[in-house]
Design an enzyme around this catalytic site. Sequence first.
Site, mmCIF file in Angstrom:
data_model
loop_
_atom_site.group_PDB
_atom_site.id
_atom_site.type_symbol
_atom_site.label_atom_id
_atom_site.label_comp_id
_atom_site.label_asym_id
_atom_site.label_seq_id
_atom_site.Cartn_x
_atom_site.Cartn_y
_atom_site.Cartn_z
ATOM 1 N N GLY A 156 68.639 23.674 -116.728
ATOM 2 C CA GLY A 156 67.528 23.786 -117.676
ATOM 3 C C GLY A 156 67.276 25.255 -117.952
ATOM 4 N N ARG A 157 66.027 25.574 -118.274
ATOM 5 C CA ARG A 157 65.684 26.977 -118.593
ATOM 6 C C ARG A 157 65.979 27.889 -117.411
ATOM 7 N NH1 ARG A 157 61.110 24.335 -119.998
ATOM 8 N NH2 ARG A 157 60.638 24.125 -122.199
ATOM 9 N N ILE A 158 65.569 27.464 -116.215
ATOM 10 C CA ILE A 158 65.757 28.338 -115.042
ATOM 11 C C ILE A 158 67.233 28.404 -114.670
ATOM 12 C CG2 ILE A 158 65.173 28.666 -112.594
ATOM 13 C CD1 ILE A 158 62.410 27.396 -113.248
ATOM 14 N N ARG A 178 71.999 15.755 -115.475
ATOM 15 C CA ARG A 178 72.125 14.343 -115.851
ATOM 16 C C ARG A 178 73.169 14.153 -116.958
ATOM 17 N NH1 ARG A 178 65.978 13.168 -116.562
ATOM 18 N NH2 ARG A 178 66.235 15.372 -116.904
ATOM 19 N N ARG A 235 62.678 22.326 -105.631
ATOM 20 C CA ARG A 235 61.731 21.579 -104.814
ATOM 21 C C ARG A 235 62.421 21.193 -103.508
ATOM 22 N NH1 ARG A 235 58.296 23.428 -107.306
ATOM 23 N NH2 ARG A 235 56.718 22.439 -108.599
ATOM 24 N N ASP A 259 63.424 28.735 -100.782
ATOM 25 C CA ASP A 259 62.059 29.121 -101.164
ATOM 26 C C ASP A 259 61.132 27.910 -101.107
ATOM 27 O OD1 ASP A 259 60.092 30.979 -102.194
ATOM 28 O OD2 ASP A 259 60.261 29.964 -104.136
ATOM 29 N N GLU A 264 55.657 21.488 -97.384
ATOM 30 C CA GLU A 264 55.088 22.851 -97.375
ATOM 31 C C GLU A 264 53.643 22.811 -96.910
ATOM 32 O OE1 GLU A 264 55.898 24.575 -101.221
ATOM 33 O OE2 GLU A 264 58.038 24.224 -100.987
ATOM 34 N N HIS A 282 57.721 29.862 -100.729
ATOM 35 C CA HIS A 282 57.505 29.411 -102.115
ATOM 36 C C HIS A 282 56.914 30.528 -102.987
ATOM 37 C CE1 HIS A 282 56.820 25.570 -104.692
ATOM 38 N NE2 HIS A 282 57.010 26.628 -105.468
HETATM 39 C C1 8YV Z 1 54.029 27.697 -108.538
HETATM 40 C C2 8YV Z 1 56.025 26.227 -108.851
HETATM 41 O O1 8YV Z 1 53.725 29.030 -108.391
HETATM 42 O O2 8YV Z 1 55.826 26.404 -111.181
HETATM 43 C C3 8YV Z 1 56.062 25.680 -110.223
HETATM 44 O O3 8YV Z 1 56.358 24.485 -110.369
HETATM 45 O O4 8YV Z 1 56.431 25.613 -107.933
HETATM 46 C C4 8YV Z 1 55.499 27.595 -108.611
HETATM 47 O O5 8YV Z 1 55.896 28.424 -109.631
HETATM 48 C C5 8YV Z 1 53.340 27.066 -107.423
HETATM 49 O O6 8YV Z 1 53.661 25.723 -107.316
HETATM 50 C C6 8YV Z 1 51.852 27.224 -107.631
HETATM 51 O O7 8YV Z 1 51.354 26.212 -108.405
#
Ligand code: 8YV
Length: 321
Positions: A156-158, A178, A235, A259, A264, A282
């Site tokens: 995706g974007r990331i 996918r 995640r 990360d 968590e 994270h």
């Molecule tokens: C958040 C993240 O900073 O954007 C997300 O989905 O997991 C992190 O960038 C963190 O979850 C705070 O909401």
Amino acid sequence: MTLSRPRVLQYGKMPLSQLDAELAQAYDVHILSQQADPQHFLAEHGAQFEYVVTSAAMGLPAHVVDALPNLKFVSSFGVGFDALDKDALLHRGARVGYTPGVLDDCVADLAFALLLDATRGLSESDRFVRRGNWSQGRFGIRTRASGKRLGIFGMGRIGSTVARRASGFDMEVAYHNRRPVEGSPHQYQPSLLELAGWADILVITAAGGEGTRHLVNAEVLAALGPQGFLVNVARGSVVDEAALADALTNHRIAGAGLDVFEDEPRPLPALLALDNVVLAPHIASGTHETRRAMADLVLHNLQQYITTGRPAAEVPWSAAQ
Ligand code: 8YV
């Protein structure tokens, strides 16, 4: 309490304290986590709220949505929306804004930081120097990162921002998604297992949630192999963390940079004892610049929804309503 300001239920403190202040300035904010008895507060005042602000980390559970019969819009801080209860929100007919696009660079940067750290042993070498081990001998030699095969799970974007970073390290990039991404210059691997078998380093940038839960399992880690590295900035739920700790302990993969974790802020204790894994709390989006941009989008989404009925950025299943 200024009655003219729209009333907003803030689920908890935001990841940028300025945003707490800005929300309180613009809206009649009630922070649920600060109420003496949140359940009682919801039961008594839930019907007064049309708007909620939360974050990807806090999410929004079904029992809160169920206690808000007039909920119309949720503005969430973050690009992930796996912790927001989709069924409850769809049932309520509430729309959801989020913050895609503004954190891609910082998340990709951290993926590379973890990748370089895991392959070169940077965090371990820091511990080596601080403990005074240097005067007793040399730090061992490690694995070259540049020129390696980089597998990206989730283009995706990331994922595509990570791929752009990889070109600066002369890496060959392949990915699994996918479905193939139209126009992508990178090789598509039809399965995650094949991607892991091909890659020297596997980076996870796929969305969390039930659809990707534990997809990176013992079999995928075995395919990555004893020379392979895993990096996860997506995640924790995407990886079977017990299988990962086992693979790292028994050197079935060479190392990892993480990360994110399944539970968590509690990484599996087995991981804490290992030197071949780098652990970050994270922090991928945690820069002044990116958290500011995310905060601006949280505010903008809320304001746009209130004034036009449409947020600037809306989660796909919400926009499809
Ligand atoms: C958040 C993240 O900073 O954007 C997300 O989905 O997991 C992190 O960038 C963190 O979850 C705070 O909401």
